[in-house]
Write a protein that holds these residues in place. Structure first.
Motif, PDB file in Angstrom:
ATOM      1  N   ILE A 132       0.816  -1.220   0.000  1.00 17.93           N
ATOM      2  CA  ILE A 132       0.000   0.000   0.000  1.00 17.93           C
ATOM      3  C   ILE A 132       0.851   1.272   0.000  1.00 17.93           C
ATOM      4  CG2 ILE A 132      -2.003  -1.114   1.065  1.00 17.93           C
ATOM      5  CD1 ILE A 132      -0.068   1.206   3.227  1.00 17.93           C
ATOM      6  N   PHE A 133       2.191   1.123   0.147  1.00 15.44           N
ATOM      7  CA  PHE A 133       3.036   2.322   0.148  1.00 15.44           C
ATOM      8  C   PHE A 133       4.469   1.957  -0.207  1.00 15.44           C
ATOM      9  CE2 PHE A 133       6.101   5.021   2.467  1.00 15.44           C
ATOM     10  CZ  PHE A 133       5.801   6.250   1.910  1.00 15.44           C
ATOM     11  N   ILE A 134       5.101   2.808  -1.024  1.00 17.48           N
ATOM     12  CA  ILE A 134       6.535   2.721  -1.316  1.00 17.48           C
ATOM     13  C   ILE A 134       7.121   4.111  -1.119  1.00 17.48           C
ATOM     14  CG2 ILE A 134       8.297   2.165  -3.031  1.00 17.48           C
ATOM     15  CD1 ILE A 134       6.184   0.512  -4.524  1.00 17.48           C
ATOM     16  N   GLY A 135       8.222   4.191  -0.377  1.00 19.75           N
ATOM     17  CA  GLY A 135       8.848   5.491  -0.146  1.00 19.75           C
ATOM     18  C   GLY A 135      10.334   5.339   0.114  1.00 19.75           C
ATOM     19  N   ALA A 136      10.992   6.462   0.381  1.00  7.78           N
ATOM     20  CA  ALA A 136      12.429   6.452   0.654  1.00  7.78           C
ATOM     21  C   ALA A 136      12.760   7.606   1.587  1.00  7.78           C
ATOM     22  CB  ALA A 136      13.233   6.567  -0.643  1.00  7.78           C
ATOM     23  N   LEU A 137      13.868   7.467   2.321  1.00  8.10           N
ATOM     24  CA  LEU A 137      14.242   8.483   3.302  1.00  8.10           C
ATOM     25  C   LEU A 137      15.727   8.400   3.615  1.00  8.10           C
ATOM     26  CD1 LEU A 137      13.164   7.290   6.854  1.00  8.10           C
ATOM     27  CD2 LEU A 137      12.998   5.842   4.860  1.00  8.10           C
ATOM     28  N   GLU A 148      16.357  17.390   6.945  1.00 12.12           N
ATOM     29  CA  GLU A 148      15.285  18.164   7.557  1.00 12.12           C
ATOM     30  C   GLU A 148      15.390  19.644   7.207  1.00 12.12           C
ATOM     31  OE1 GLU A 148      15.661  16.969  11.749  1.00 12.12           O
ATOM     32  OE2 GLU A 148      13.649  16.135  11.513  1.00 12.12           O
ATOM     33  N   ASN A 149      16.612  20.096   6.875  1.00  9.12           N
ATOM     34  CA  ASN A 149      16.836  21.510   6.585  1.00  9.12           C
ATOM     35  C   ASN A 149      16.828  21.823   5.100  1.00  9.12           C
ATOM     36  OD1 ASN A 149      17.226  21.978   9.366  1.00  9.12           O
ATOM     37  ND2 ASN A 149      19.357  21.319   9.213  1.00  9.12           N
ATOM     38  N   PHE A 150      16.521  20.822   4.250  1.00 10.12           N
ATOM     39  CA  PHE A 150      16.481  21.060   2.812  1.00 10.12           C
ATOM     40  C   PHE A 150      15.277  21.920   2.453  1.00 10.12           C
ATOM     41  CE2 PHE A 150      19.828  18.167   2.153  1.00 10.12           C
ATOM     42  CZ  PHE A 150      20.179  18.175   0.816  1.00 10.12           C
ATOM     43  N   LEU A 151      15.454  22.784   1.456  1.00 15.53           N
ATOM     44  CA  LEU A 151      14.340  23.546   0.925  1.00 15.53           C
ATOM     45  C   LEU A 151      13.471  22.625   0.078  1.00 15.53           C
ATOM     46  CD1 LEU A 151      16.285  26.762  -0.138  1.00 15.53           C
ATOM     47  CD2 LEU A 151      14.895  26.428   1.910  1.00 15.53           C
ATOM     48  N   PRO A 152      12.182  22.973  -0.107  1.00 17.76           N
ATOM     49  CA  PRO A 152      11.282  22.077  -0.832  1.00 17.76           C
ATOM     50  C   PRO A 152      11.738  21.751  -2.246  1.00 17.76           C
ATOM     51  CG  PRO A 152      10.048  23.786   0.329  1.00 17.76           C
ATOM     52  CD  PRO A 152      11.503  24.131   0.473  1.00 17.76           C
ATOM     53  N   ASP A 153      12.447  22.683  -2.910  1.00 17.81           N
ATOM     54  CA  ASP A 153      12.839  22.420  -4.296  1.00 17.81           C
ATOM     55  C   ASP A 153      14.230  21.804  -4.398  1.00 17.81           C
ATOM     56  OD1 ASP A 153      14.138  24.644  -3.389  1.00 17.81           O
ATOM     57  OD2 ASP A 153      13.981  25.773  -5.264  1.00 17.81           O
ATOM     58  N   GLU A 154      14.841  21.469  -3.268  1.00 20.34           N
ATOM     59  CA  GLU A 154      16.144  20.821  -3.304  1.00 20.34           C
ATOM     60  C   GLU A 154      15.977  19.302  -3.361  1.00 20.34           C
ATOM     61  OE1 GLU A 154      19.629  22.823  -1.132  1.00 20.34           O
ATOM     62  OE2 GLU A 154      17.921  23.227   0.168  1.00 20.34           O
ATOM     63  N   ASP A 155      16.986  18.655  -3.944  1.00 22.51           N
ATOM     64  CA  ASP A 155      16.938  17.217  -4.135  1.00 22.51           C
ATOM     65  C   ASP A 155      17.618  16.507  -2.966  1.00 22.51           C
ATOM     66  OD1 ASP A 155      16.310  14.920  -5.351  1.00 22.51           O
ATOM     67  OD2 ASP A 155      17.619  15.163  -7.096  1.00 22.51           O
ATOM     68  N   VAL A 156      16.923  15.540  -2.375  1.00 25.45           N
ATOM     69  CA  VAL A 156      17.479  14.751  -1.285  1.00 25.45           C
ATOM     70  C   VAL A 156      17.796  13.358  -1.822  1.00 25.45           C
ATOM     71  CG1 VAL A 156      17.037  13.767   0.987  1.00 25.45           C
ATOM     72  CG2 VAL A 156      16.142  16.031   0.423  1.00 25.45           C
ATOM     73  N   HIS A 157      19.026  12.903  -1.623  1.00 21.44           N
ATOM     74  CA  HIS A 157      19.424  11.571  -2.063  1.00 21.44           C
ATOM     75  C   HIS A 157      19.196  10.590  -0.916  1.00 21.44           C
ATOM     76  CE1 HIS A 157      22.344  13.663  -5.101  1.00 21.44           C
ATOM     77  NE2 HIS A 157      21.072  13.825  -5.401  1.00 21.44           N
ATOM     78  N   CYS A 158      18.180   9.770  -1.041  1.00 18.81           N
ATOM     79  CA  CYS A 158      17.772   8.879   0.046  1.00 18.81           C
ATOM     80  C   CYS A 158      18.678   7.644   0.092  1.00 18.81           C
ATOM     81  CB  CYS A 158      16.326   8.449  -0.154  1.00 18.81           C
ATOM     82  SG  CYS A 158      15.168   9.839  -0.230  1.00 18.81           S
ATOM     83  N   ASP A 159      18.883   7.122   1.304  1.00 17.58           N
ATOM     84  CA  ASP A 159      19.742   5.940   1.469  1.00 17.58           C
ATOM     85  C   ASP A 159      18.972   4.717   1.936  1.00 17.58           C
ATOM     86  OD1 ASP A 159      19.256   6.309   4.192  1.00 17.58           O
ATOM     87  OD2 ASP A 159      21.181   7.256   4.569  1.00 17.58           O
ATOM     88  N   CYS A 160      17.640   4.799   1.992  1.00 16.03           N
ATOM     89  CA  CYS A 160      16.834   3.675   2.468  1.00 16.03           C
ATOM     90  C   CYS A 160      15.505   3.649   1.728  1.00 16.03           C
ATOM     91  CB  CYS A 160      16.595   3.790   3.973  1.00 16.03           C
ATOM     92  SG  CYS A 160      15.660   2.413   4.691  1.00 16.03           S
ATOM     93  N   LEU A 161      15.153   2.476   1.198  1.00 15.97           N
ATOM     94  CA  LEU A 161      13.874   2.270   0.527  1.00 15.97           C
ATOM     95  C   LEU A 161      12.954   1.505   1.465  1.00 15.97           C
ATOM     96  CD1 LEU A 161      12.325   2.385  -2.302  1.00 15.97           C
ATOM     97  CD2 LEU A 161      13.172   0.057  -2.618  1.00 15.97           C
ATOM     98  N   VAL A 162      11.700   1.932   1.574  1.00 13.49           N
ATOM     99  CA  VAL A 162      10.748   1.249   2.450  1.00 13.49           C
ATOM    100  C   VAL A 162       9.476   0.907   1.674  1.00 13.49           C
ATOM    101  CG1 VAL A 162      11.600   2.306   4.567  1.00 13.49           C
ATOM    102  CG2 VAL A 162       9.770   3.416   3.313  1.00 13.49           C
ATOM    103  N   ALA A 163       8.824  -0.169   2.086  1.00 13.16           N
ATOM    104  CA  ALA A 163       7.538  -0.564   1.511  1.00 13.16           C
ATOM    105  C   ALA A 163       6.667  -1.121   2.627  1.00 13.16           C
ATOM    106  CB  ALA A 163       7.726  -1.609   0.407  1.00 13.16           C
ATOM    107  N   LEU A 171       8.992  -3.441   4.905  1.00  9.93           N
ATOM    108  CA  LEU A 171      10.296  -3.804   4.362  1.00  9.93           C
ATOM    109  C   LEU A 171      11.177  -2.563   4.298  1.00  9.93           C
ATOM    110  CD1 LEU A 171      12.229  -5.775   2.737  1.00  9.93           C
ATOM    111  CD2 LEU A 171      11.116  -4.854   0.685  1.00  9.93           C
ATOM    112  N   ALA A 172      12.430  -2.697   4.752  1.00  7.23           N
ATOM    113  CA  ALA A 172      13.418  -1.618   4.619  1.00  7.23           C
ATOM    114  C   ALA A 172      14.656  -2.190   3.941  1.00  7.23           C
ATOM    115  CB  ALA A 172      13.773  -1.045   5.987  1.00  7.23           C
ATOM    116  N   ILE A 173      15.211  -1.445   2.981  1.00  7.27           N
ATOM    117  CA  ILE A 173      16.402  -1.885   2.238  1.00  7.27           C
ATOM    118  C   ILE A 173      17.436  -0.767   2.234  1.00  7.27           C
ATOM    119  CG2 ILE A 173      17.282  -2.878   0.095  1.00  7.27           C
ATOM    120  CD1 ILE A 173      14.436  -3.553  -0.710  1.00  7.27           C
ATOM    121  N   LYS A 174      18.674  -1.117   2.624  1.00  6.40           N
ATOM    122  CA  LYS A 174      19.787  -0.171   2.601  1.00  6.40           C
ATOM    123  C   LYS A 174      21.015  -0.841   1.990  1.00  6.40           C
ATOM    124  CE  LYS A 174      21.050   2.695   5.675  1.00  6.40           C
ATOM    125  NZ  LYS A 174      21.560   3.334   6.901  1.00  6.40           N
TER     126      LYS A 174
END
Length: 249
Positions: A132-137, A148-163, A171-174
């Motif tokens: 029901i959900f796939i995301g990254a953080l 947490e301090n990134f501006l909304p239009d800045e790109d964050v390179h996530c190191d963990c995939l979750v489902a 599920l968490a994958i790193k």
């Protein structure tokens, strides 16, 4: 899944010619027993994933529920072809529990000759319950704090995939290091309160999820879970051995 050419500015806004197509097979549970409430109907969950060097504009990714992964994790999950092609990947969470991916730049076929699903669709994992959900953080302490301090239009390179699965399986994958010093994907499954209705990834390594009666948060950032004497210390870049959901009332 069908792939079309995007019209150039000033052209007819309708999609251009179809340049790719592939069909994802998914087991559909049989209809409910007569006289009993019908089982909930789930639709596939789709999102776009790009490597950190991709030229896909951030506003296009964010607007479509997409995200950017660090190169190490991207390569481990999707392989050398996706990395060399710098290709966006579509992640598909299916109602039967499959978590699949399709490399877009490899999906260059014609409508008359659809691609071979076995070659174009890779199954990353099977949750054995509707996805029901796939995301990254970001989960590394310094990186999570910076995210947490990134501006909304800045790109964050996530190191963990979750489902998330509907019944509470997460599920968490790193990318992590094994005992020989080799970079490998680390997969962990956690059992959380369910049924899960929806979820979202936040800053500081936190993941939020909603049940019919509560809103909960778990922390995937390193060092967030105190280690007991029976719990092995996590390796570099490792995931917590267990998660303790906190209720937000």
């Amino acid at each position: 899944m069908q792939l079309f050419e995007q019209p150039c500015p000033g052209e007819d806004p309708r999609p251009g010619g179809q340049i790719g197509e592939v069909e994802l097979s998914s087991y559909t549970p049989p209809a409910g027993v007569p006289g009993k409430p019908a089982a909930p109907h789930f639709l596939p969950v789709l999102c776009s994933v790009s490597p950190s060097g991709s030229r896909v504009p951030h506003d296009l990714l964010g607007g479509s529920g997409g995200f950017t992964l660090e190169d190490a994790l991207f390569g481990l999950l999707f392989g050398a072809d996706a990395t060399l092609l710098q290709s966006p990947v579509v992640l598909c969470g299916l109602p039967d529990g499959q978590l699949c991916c399709v490399i877009l730049k490899a999906l260059v076929t014609s409508r008359s000759a659809p691609g071979d699903p076995n070659a174009l669709v890779k199954i990353l994992h099977h949750l054995e319950e509707p996805v029901i959900f796939i995301g990254a953080l970001k989960t590394e302490p310094q990186a999570a704090e910076a995210a947490e301090n990134f501006l909304p239009d800045e790109d964050v390179h996530c190191d963990c995939l979750v489902a998330f699965g509907h019944h509470g399986r997460m599920l968490a994958i790193k990318a992590s290091w094994d005992e020989s010093g080799k970079l490998v994907p680390e997969l962990r499954e956690y059992c959380l309160p369910g049924p899960v209705l929806c979820a979202a990834c936040g800053g500081g390594g936190r993941v939020y999820h909603s049940t019919p009666s509560d809103l909960c948060v778990v922390d995937l950032s390193r060092g967030s879970t105190p280690l007991g004497p029976e719990q092995p210390e996590e390796g570099p870049g490792g995931l917590p051995p267990m998660l303790c959901p906190a209720s937000l009332n």
